[in-house]
Design a protein around this motif. Structure first.
Motif, PDB file in Angstrom:
ATOM      1  N   GLN A 164      23.411  26.357 -48.862  1.00  0.00           N
ATOM      2  CA  GLN A 164      24.603  26.672 -48.073  1.00  0.00           C
ATOM      3  C   GLN A 164      24.282  27.715 -46.994  1.00  0.00           C
ATOM      4  O   GLN A 164      24.731  27.595 -45.849  1.00  0.00           O
ATOM      5  CB  GLN A 164      25.699  27.202 -48.989  1.00  0.00           C
ATOM      6  CG  GLN A 164      27.024  27.460 -48.264  1.00  0.00           C
ATOM      7  CD  GLN A 164      28.048  28.091 -49.180  1.00  0.00           C
ATOM      8  OE1 GLN A 164      27.744  29.088 -49.833  1.00  0.00           O
ATOM      9  NE2 GLN A 164      29.234  27.512 -49.239  1.00  0.00           N
ATOM     10  N   GLN A 165      23.489  28.705 -47.359  1.00  0.00           N
ATOM     11  CA  GLN A 165      23.140  29.749 -46.382  1.00  0.00           C
ATOM     12  C   GLN A 165      22.319  29.172 -45.227  1.00  0.00           C
ATOM     13  O   GLN A 165      22.496  29.576 -44.066  1.00  0.00           O
ATOM     14  CB  GLN A 165      22.374  30.863 -47.086  1.00  0.00           C
ATOM     15  CG  GLN A 165      23.230  31.671 -48.057  1.00  0.00           C
ATOM     16  CD  GLN A 165      22.407  32.562 -48.958  1.00  0.00           C
ATOM     17  OE1 GLN A 165      21.198  32.376 -49.097  1.00  0.00           O
ATOM     18  NE2 GLN A 165      23.069  33.535 -49.583  1.00  0.00           N
ATOM     19  N   ARG A 166      21.425  28.234 -45.520  1.00  0.00           N
ATOM     20  CA  ARG A 166      20.639  27.613 -44.438  1.00  0.00           C
ATOM     21  C   ARG A 166      21.543  26.864 -43.470  1.00  0.00           C
ATOM     22  O   ARG A 166      21.363  26.930 -42.242  1.00  0.00           O
ATOM     23  CB  ARG A 166      19.598  26.657 -45.039  1.00  0.00           C
ATOM     24  CG  ARG A 166      18.431  27.362 -45.702  1.00  0.00           C
ATOM     25  CD  ARG A 166      17.265  26.398 -45.914  1.00  0.00           C
ATOM     26  NE  ARG A 166      17.600  25.325 -46.821  1.00  0.00           N
ATOM     27  CZ  ARG A 166      17.431  25.380 -48.137  1.00  0.00           C
ATOM     28  NH1 ARG A 166      16.938  26.492 -48.682  1.00  0.00           N
ATOM     29  NH2 ARG A 166      17.742  24.360 -48.897  1.00  0.00           N
ATOM     30  N   VAL A 202      23.410  29.401 -41.216  1.00  0.00           N
ATOM     31  CA  VAL A 202      22.534  29.995 -40.186  1.00  0.00           C
ATOM     32  C   VAL A 202      22.313  29.007 -39.051  1.00  0.00           C
ATOM     33  O   VAL A 202      22.372  29.376 -37.858  1.00  0.00           O
ATOM     34  CB  VAL A 202      21.202  30.438 -40.811  1.00  0.00           C
ATOM     35  CG1 VAL A 202      20.182  30.768 -39.718  1.00  0.00           C
ATOM     36  CG2 VAL A 202      21.413  31.653 -41.705  1.00  0.00           C
ATOM     37  N   LEU A 203      22.074  27.739 -39.411  1.00  0.00           N
ATOM     38  CA  LEU A 203      21.890  26.723 -38.373  1.00  0.00           C
ATOM     39  C   LEU A 203      23.163  26.530 -37.548  1.00  0.00           C
ATOM     40  O   LEU A 203      23.108  26.348 -36.314  1.00  0.00           O
ATOM     41  CB  LEU A 203      21.474  25.402 -39.017  1.00  0.00           C
ATOM     42  CG  LEU A 203      20.067  25.360 -39.632  1.00  0.00           C
ATOM     43  CD1 LEU A 203      19.852  24.052 -40.367  1.00  0.00           C
ATOM     44  CD2 LEU A 203      19.004  25.536 -38.539  1.00  0.00           C
ATOM     45  N   THR A 254      24.136  16.992 -40.700  1.00  0.00           N
ATOM     46  CA  THR A 254      24.149  18.189 -41.545  1.00  0.00           C
ATOM     47  C   THR A 254      24.532  19.417 -40.729  1.00  0.00           C
ATOM     48  O   THR A 254      25.318  20.269 -41.180  1.00  0.00           O
ATOM     49  CB  THR A 254      22.768  18.392 -42.200  1.00  0.00           C
ATOM     50  OG1 THR A 254      22.460  17.264 -43.023  1.00  0.00           O
ATOM     51  CG2 THR A 254      22.743  19.654 -43.052  1.00  0.00           C
ATOM     52  N   ILE A 255      23.989  19.519 -39.517  1.00  0.00           N
ATOM     53  CA  ILE A 255      24.315  20.676 -38.667  1.00  0.00           C
ATOM     54  C   ILE A 255      25.766  20.605 -38.225  1.00  0.00           C
ATOM     55  O   ILE A 255      26.477  21.628 -38.164  1.00  0.00           O
ATOM     56  CB  ILE A 255      23.363  20.738 -37.461  1.00  0.00           C
ATOM     57  CG1 ILE A 255      21.907  20.852 -37.957  1.00  0.00           C
ATOM     58  CG2 ILE A 255      23.718  21.901 -36.546  1.00  0.00           C
ATOM     59  CD1 ILE A 255      20.881  20.791 -36.838  1.00  0.00           C
ATOM     60  N   THR A 256      26.259  19.394 -37.926  1.00  0.00           N
ATOM     61  CA  THR A 256      27.664  19.231 -37.549  1.00  0.00           C
ATOM     62  C   THR A 256      28.584  19.642 -38.692  1.00  0.00           C
ATOM     63  O   THR A 256      29.606  20.316 -38.491  1.00  0.00           O
ATOM     64  CB  THR A 256      27.928  17.772 -37.158  1.00  0.00           C
ATOM     65  OG1 THR A 256      27.041  17.399 -36.081  1.00  0.00           O
ATOM     66  CG2 THR A 256      29.367  17.583 -36.719  1.00  0.00           C
ATOM     67  N   LYS A 257      28.231  19.228 -39.928  1.00  0.00           N
ATOM     68  CA  LYS A 257      29.005  19.634 -41.100  1.00  0.00           C
ATOM     69  C   LYS A 257      28.992  21.153 -41.247  1.00  0.00           C
ATOM     70  O   LYS A 257      30.002  21.775 -41.595  1.00  0.00           O
ATOM     71  CB  LYS A 257      28.429  18.975 -42.345  1.00  0.00           C
ATOM     72  CG  LYS A 257      29.095  19.391 -43.641  1.00  0.00           C
ATOM     73  CD  LYS A 257      28.411  18.739 -44.837  1.00  0.00           C
ATOM     74  CE  LYS A 257      29.024  19.228 -46.142  1.00  0.00           C
ATOM     75  NZ  LYS A 257      28.346  18.643 -47.322  1.00  0.00           N
ATOM     76  N   GLU A 281      32.037  24.012 -41.573  1.00  0.00           N
ATOM     77  CA  GLU A 281      32.100  25.025 -42.627  1.00  0.00           C
ATOM     78  C   GLU A 281      32.217  26.432 -42.045  1.00  0.00           C
ATOM     79  O   GLU A 281      32.863  27.313 -42.624  1.00  0.00           O
ATOM     80  CB  GLU A 281      30.851  24.941 -43.518  1.00  0.00           C
ATOM     81  CG  GLU A 281      30.778  23.705 -44.395  1.00  0.00           C
ATOM     82  CD  GLU A 281      29.523  23.685 -45.250  1.00  0.00           C
ATOM     83  OE1 GLU A 281      28.658  24.562 -45.044  1.00  0.00           O
ATOM     84  OE2 GLU A 281      29.394  22.808 -46.116  1.00  0.00           O
ATOM     85  N   LEU A 282      31.614  26.630 -40.870  1.00  0.00           N
ATOM     86  CA  LEU A 282      31.618  27.962 -40.269  1.00  0.00           C
ATOM     87  C   LEU A 282      33.011  28.365 -39.794  1.00  0.00           C
ATOM     88  O   LEU A 282      33.330  29.552 -39.695  1.00  0.00           O
ATOM     89  CB  LEU A 282      30.624  27.994 -39.097  1.00  0.00           C
ATOM     90  CG  LEU A 282      30.166  29.363 -38.622  1.00  0.00           C
ATOM     91  CD1 LEU A 282      29.421  30.098 -39.735  1.00  0.00           C
ATOM     92  CD2 LEU A 282      29.257  29.239 -37.395  1.00  0.00           C
ATOM     93  N   THR A 283      33.834  27.363 -39.535  1.00  0.00           N
ATOM     94  CA  THR A 283      35.193  27.669 -39.076  1.00  0.00           C
ATOM     95  C   THR A 283      36.160  27.927 -40.225  1.00  0.00           C
ATOM     96  O   THR A 283      37.284  28.354 -39.998  1.00  0.00           O
ATOM     97  CB  THR A 283      35.731  26.503 -38.231  1.00  0.00           C
ATOM     98  OG1 THR A 283      35.792  25.321 -39.039  1.00  0.00           O
ATOM     99  CG2 THR A 283      34.828  26.258 -37.021  1.00  0.00           C
TER     100      THR A 283
END
Length: 404
Positions: free
Chosen positions: A21-23, A26-27, A52-55, A59-61
């Motif tokens: 999750q942390q990786r 960060v991405l 994966t980066i889009t997902k 999550e960041l929001t």
């Protein structure tokens, strides 16, 4: 230096130290900082897919989770028991087919090992590993257990009352300084180079060599230990016979104990209490036992009270717990190669509570099927107690009337 190389070095130094999750987070933060084309650039540099980066950006929001979870709640493969609703009931039907399932189950008459249960479940449409079978059984409260000897047959209505009566008799005799003995015959033992249960210390790879088959030698016979346990003195006496376990042998053992040990220990005693099983060579209905006790009382002048344990309770006989169990432990792992060895091993038995045991060999013959005539039985001066006289009685000498 190329910007992609710098980015790869930076992420390569930090991403391996983070969890999944942390990786992703960060991405996501890096992609948002790079702006347009950031997702494509990070996917090229790190090898992580664009979805994966889009997902991760989504999550960041979202607000941070309250629990320290790496994966989303509900993620991962469901446990087998949740995916297969009938798995546990099918397994229990195999384990206890006579009560929970088909009595004609193929495992009804086989050893129900974990691998066999797993194979049977797979045949029934429940593919499962034998390890998971063990986990399911433990979770359902099953454990590997041996048979427990608890059934005593049909209990007599006065079973507990007889125990209380016997205990009261023992207490009365001990309070007055009279001898109280518990008697019984230990199981017959093979004599010779036969395997004896248990283990003892031996040099590695050098166990005691014994016969492959346990066929008794008719020339040697068996050892028949008849024990007498002195309750008040915590002392044992064992006569090792070679012929048969009869009432004559039992009373001969009692007579020898009295001559060697009992009379010196109780010089003023005029009474003796014998606690015995209801069957065997000292059974409550055995005519020869009563006749032999009369001969014993005539020879010693003792008035002998006999209290038998109620039917089906022989395991509660005190001699089994206080004497025979320690004898078995003392000679475990030792082949009983001769009657003399049996006597020596019994005589060497001691305990931390002070038990001392004496043993003797009795080479005499004691024939079976000895008939006792009615007149001979009638001559026995046997006085039944008011409470269950068939179990509790006094045998008094045929001379002057003894105290009753």
């Amino acid at each position: 230096m190329d910007e992609d190389v710098v980015l790869a070095e930076k992420l390569g130094a930090i991403l391996p130290r983070l969890n999944e999750q942390q990786r992703r987070l960060v991405l996501a933060a890096e992609a948002r900082a790079l702006g347009r084309g950031g997702i494509t650039r990070l996917a090229r540099v790190t090898g992580i897919s664009r979805p994966t980066i889009t997902k991760a950006l989504r999550e960041l929001t979202q607000p941070p989770p309250t629990a320290a979870r790496v994966r989303q709640v509900g993620g991962g493969r469901k446990p087998r028991r949740e995916r297969d609703a009938t798995l546990l009931t099918t397994l229990e039907a195999l384990v206890e087919p006579e009560t929970r399932g088909d009595p004609m189950s193929p495992l009804r008459w086989t050893c129900k090992s974990l691998r066999q249960l797993a194979a049977a479940l797979a045949q029934g449409g429940h593919p499962i590993s034998y390890r998971l079978v063990g986990d399911l059984l433990r979770a359902a409260g099953y454990r590997l257990q041996a048979n427990a000897k608890t059934r005593e047959g049909r209990a007599h209505p006065d079973r507990d009352a007889q125990f209380r009566y016997l205990n009261a008799q023992v207490g009365t005799f001990l309070d007055r300084g009279w001898p109280v003995v518990s008697v019984d015959a230990k199981k017959k033992e093979l004599v010779g180079a036969f395997k004896n249960g248990g283990r003892e210390w031996q040099p590695t790879g050098q166990p005691e060599q014994v016969n492959v088959h346990d066929f008794p030698d008719p020339q040697v016979g068996k050892a028949i230990p008849y024990g007498i346990y002195d309750v008040g003195r915590n002392a044992g006496w064992v006569t090792v016979g070679r012929d048969h376990d009869t009432a004559s042998f039992a009373v001969a053992s009692l007579r020898r104990w009295w001559e060697v040990v009992g009379q010196p220990a109780y010089p003023q005693a005029g009474r003796l209490l014998i606690c015995a099983d209801g069957g065997g060579s000292n059974g409550s209905r055995l005519r020869l036992w009563k006749v032999e006790l009369q001969r014993f009382t005539d020879a010693t002048g003792l008035a002998v009270t006999v209290c038998h344990l109620p039917p089906g309770t022989s395991k509660w006989n005190k001699i089994g717990h206080r004497l025979f169990s320690y004898i078995s432990m003392n000679w475990r792992g030792r082949p009983l190669i001769s009657h003399e060895v049996v006597v020596e091993l019994i005589g060497a038995t001691t305990t931390r509570t002070g038990l001392q045991v004496r043993a003797e060999l009795d080479p005499a013959a004691y024939p079976t099927n000895v008939k006792v005539a009615d007149a001979e039985l009638a001559a026995v001066r046997l006085l039944p107690h008011p409470f269950h006289g068939e179990w509790n009685s006094i045998v008094v000498p045929t001379g002057p009337a003894a105290e009753t």
